[in-house]
Design a protein around this motif. Sequence first.
Motif, PDB file in Angstrom:
ATOM      1  N   ARG A   1       0.851  -1.189   0.000  1.00  0.00           N
ATOM      2  CA  ARG A   1       0.000   0.000   0.000  1.00  0.00           C
ATOM      3  C   ARG A   1       0.890   1.243   0.000  1.00  0.00           C
ATOM      4  O   ARG A   1       1.729   1.409   0.875  1.00  0.00           O
ATOM      5  CB  ARG A   1      -0.906  -0.006   1.226  1.00  0.00           C
ATOM      6  CG  ARG A   1      -1.828   1.195   1.320  1.00  0.00           C
ATOM      7  CD  ARG A   1      -2.772   1.029   2.503  1.00  0.00           C
ATOM      8  NE  ARG A   1      -2.056   1.003   3.770  1.00  0.00           N
ATOM      9  CZ  ARG A   1      -2.606   0.712   4.934  1.00  0.00           C
ATOM     10  NH1 ARG A   1      -3.883   0.389   4.991  1.00  0.00           N
ATOM     11  NH2 ARG A   1      -1.890   0.728   6.046  1.00  0.00           N
TER      12      ARG A   1
ATOM     13  N   THR B   1      -4.321   6.692  -1.968  1.00  0.00           N
ATOM     14  CA  THR B   1      -3.785   5.391  -1.580  1.00  0.00           C
ATOM     15  C   THR B   1      -3.711   4.507  -2.806  1.00  0.00           C
ATOM     16  O   THR B   1      -4.717   4.284  -3.485  1.00  0.00           O
ATOM     17  CB  THR B   1      -4.663   4.720  -0.504  1.00  0.00           C
ATOM     18  OG1 THR B   1      -4.744   5.577   0.635  1.00  0.00           O
ATOM     19  CG2 THR B   1      -4.065   3.392  -0.091  1.00  0.00           C
TER      20      THR B   1
ATOM     21  N   TRP C   1      -2.741   0.824  -4.562  1.00  0.00           N
ATOM     22  CA  TRP C   1      -2.635  -0.605  -4.309  1.00  0.00           C
ATOM     23  C   TRP C   1      -2.017  -1.291  -5.519  1.00  0.00           C
ATOM     24  O   TRP C   1      -1.826  -0.654  -6.558  1.00  0.00           O
ATOM     25  CB  TRP C   1      -4.028  -1.179  -4.029  1.00  0.00           C
ATOM     26  CG  TRP C   1      -4.710  -0.544  -2.859  1.00  0.00           C
ATOM     27  CD1 TRP C   1      -5.428   0.615  -2.860  1.00  0.00           C
ATOM     28  CD2 TRP C   1      -4.708  -1.000  -1.501  1.00  0.00           C
ATOM     29  NE1 TRP C   1      -5.885   0.906  -1.590  1.00  0.00           N
ATOM     30  CE2 TRP C   1      -5.459  -0.077  -0.739  1.00  0.00           C
ATOM     31  CE3 TRP C   1      -4.154  -2.099  -0.862  1.00  0.00           C
ATOM     32  CZ2 TRP C   1      -5.660  -0.230   0.617  1.00  0.00           C
ATOM     33  CZ3 TRP C   1      -4.355  -2.261   0.494  1.00  0.00           C
ATOM     34  CH2 TRP C   1      -5.103  -1.328   1.214  1.00  0.00           C
TER      35      TRP C   1
ATOM     36  N   LYS D   1     -10.113   2.826  -0.883  1.00  0.00           N
ATOM     37  CA  LYS D   1      -8.932   3.538  -1.365  1.00  0.00           C
ATOM     38  C   LYS D   1      -8.870   4.981  -0.881  1.00  0.00           C
ATOM     39  O   LYS D   1      -7.869   5.657  -1.118  1.00  0.00           O
ATOM     40  CB  LYS D   1      -8.909   3.527  -2.899  1.00  0.00           C
ATOM     41  CG  LYS D   1      -8.723   2.153  -3.498  1.00  0.00           C
ATOM     42  CD  LYS D   1      -8.649   2.245  -5.006  1.00  0.00           C
ATOM     43  CE  LYS D   1      -8.413   0.888  -5.638  1.00  0.00           C
ATOM     44  NZ  LYS D   1      -8.312   0.974  -7.114  1.00  0.00           N
TER      45      LYS D   1
END
Length: 477
Positions: free
Chosen positions: A79, A86, A88, A399
């Motif tokens: 992350r 954010t 991923w 997110k």
Amino acid sequence: MSEQIQVKNVSPVKVHQPPGGSNKKRPSARSQIYVRAVKGPIETFRRLFGFIFVGIFALIPWIQYDGHQAILLDIMNQRFTIFGLTLWPQDLTLLAYIFIVGAFALFFVTTFAGRVWCGFMCPQTTWVYMYVWFEEKIEGPRNKRIKLDERPLDFDKFWRKSLKHIAWLSVAMLTALTFVGYFTPIGALFIDFFTFNASFWAVFSILFFAGCTYGNAGWMREIMCTHMCPYARFQSAMFDKDTFTVSYDYNRGEKRGPRPRKLKHEELADKALGDCIDCNLCVQVCPTGIDIRNGLQYECINCGACVDACNGVMEKMNYPKGLISFTSEERLTGGHTNIVRPKLIGYFVVLLVMIGLLMADILTRSPLEVDLIRDRNSLFRENGRGNVENVYTIKILNKSQDTHTYTIEVKGLASYNILADTTVTVGGGEVFSMPLSLETSPKNLSEAVTDIYFHVRTEDAEGNVVEVDEPTKFLYR
């Protein structure tokens, strides 16, 4: 086929070699380069730029945003947090766009101004100059450092060398701690490291990067630029005759040679002399130890140190400045530099396109992602109520940086029952995973495989609805 190909006669040029070290009898693949300090506007700008760069590098991990570290590249949890964003592993395209934008920005700047990245922004160059500054303050100017290395070991040499390496190691440790702080919470990292409570991998990472910093900036220095950095090898592919590079004006400087200071510039032609007095200062201030008078070389990092040194000599001799300058090959041959040209425009257009795609990807990026995994042990089962069950594992990726409550529904079935919580709360930047069973009456299933959607929905603080339909299949018979 009848046209004759013109052959250009290239005379061999005497290439400068850096002076040998203390043991001149033994050949060495690398002679130590003693960089001489230089003053001038380019050097002042480079130092200011380097100071700002190092300051940004050191301060960024300490910036807080919404109660958490603003930039945290958490590799262990896969992350990346960048302020309110954010990322991923599913956002690989976004990271790819960022790297592509950086690459084309580098291509564009290199085509226009040569290797200014290497001379003014590269961490290797910045840390090397930082280490050279400590070296000069502790051991003295260039000539004193040469004599110090030639002396046998005594107390004065011992304490100077020891203090220098202590300073180098201190900078390396602070650099490593700051760098590792980009990948783990930096506040806890500093406390745990100095109280001997840090984990094995944290300590290993800090010592590893400290060793790399100490070795690269203290010992390897120009070897990183000339032998290990791939950018030095393919940079020439982006150069053309209009690229601004650090260059020596051969026609003006030759024939080089010493002369009395009282000799006026107008009298040089009578003495068959050029403007270059062959003082070798341009070589002594070069961090890679090359002689720019030999022409453009891949070792040159465009730092401009030789420009300041030469301009200082020209000023003392009352000669015009610019014997060594940031100029283009076209201008050196008497032509005019074309700043706006197809190659530069092409890089700029591609750069704008990639920035546009990056911004579009960020703006259209959903703050919610849902993954579904079917149970691999059984395709379906009939329970005691006579209904058909399928088992799934649902993963909800929040997110955003805010906590949200999500509702789970199913589309594609006339009636159904979810044997799990249909309302879940997920913290900002977290992943929620939950097994659930979906049951329905066989009367609602007309086929062995029914296409359905898990509908996950929430509302943000402004009342905007965020929803995702994740497709899957409901199996029977």
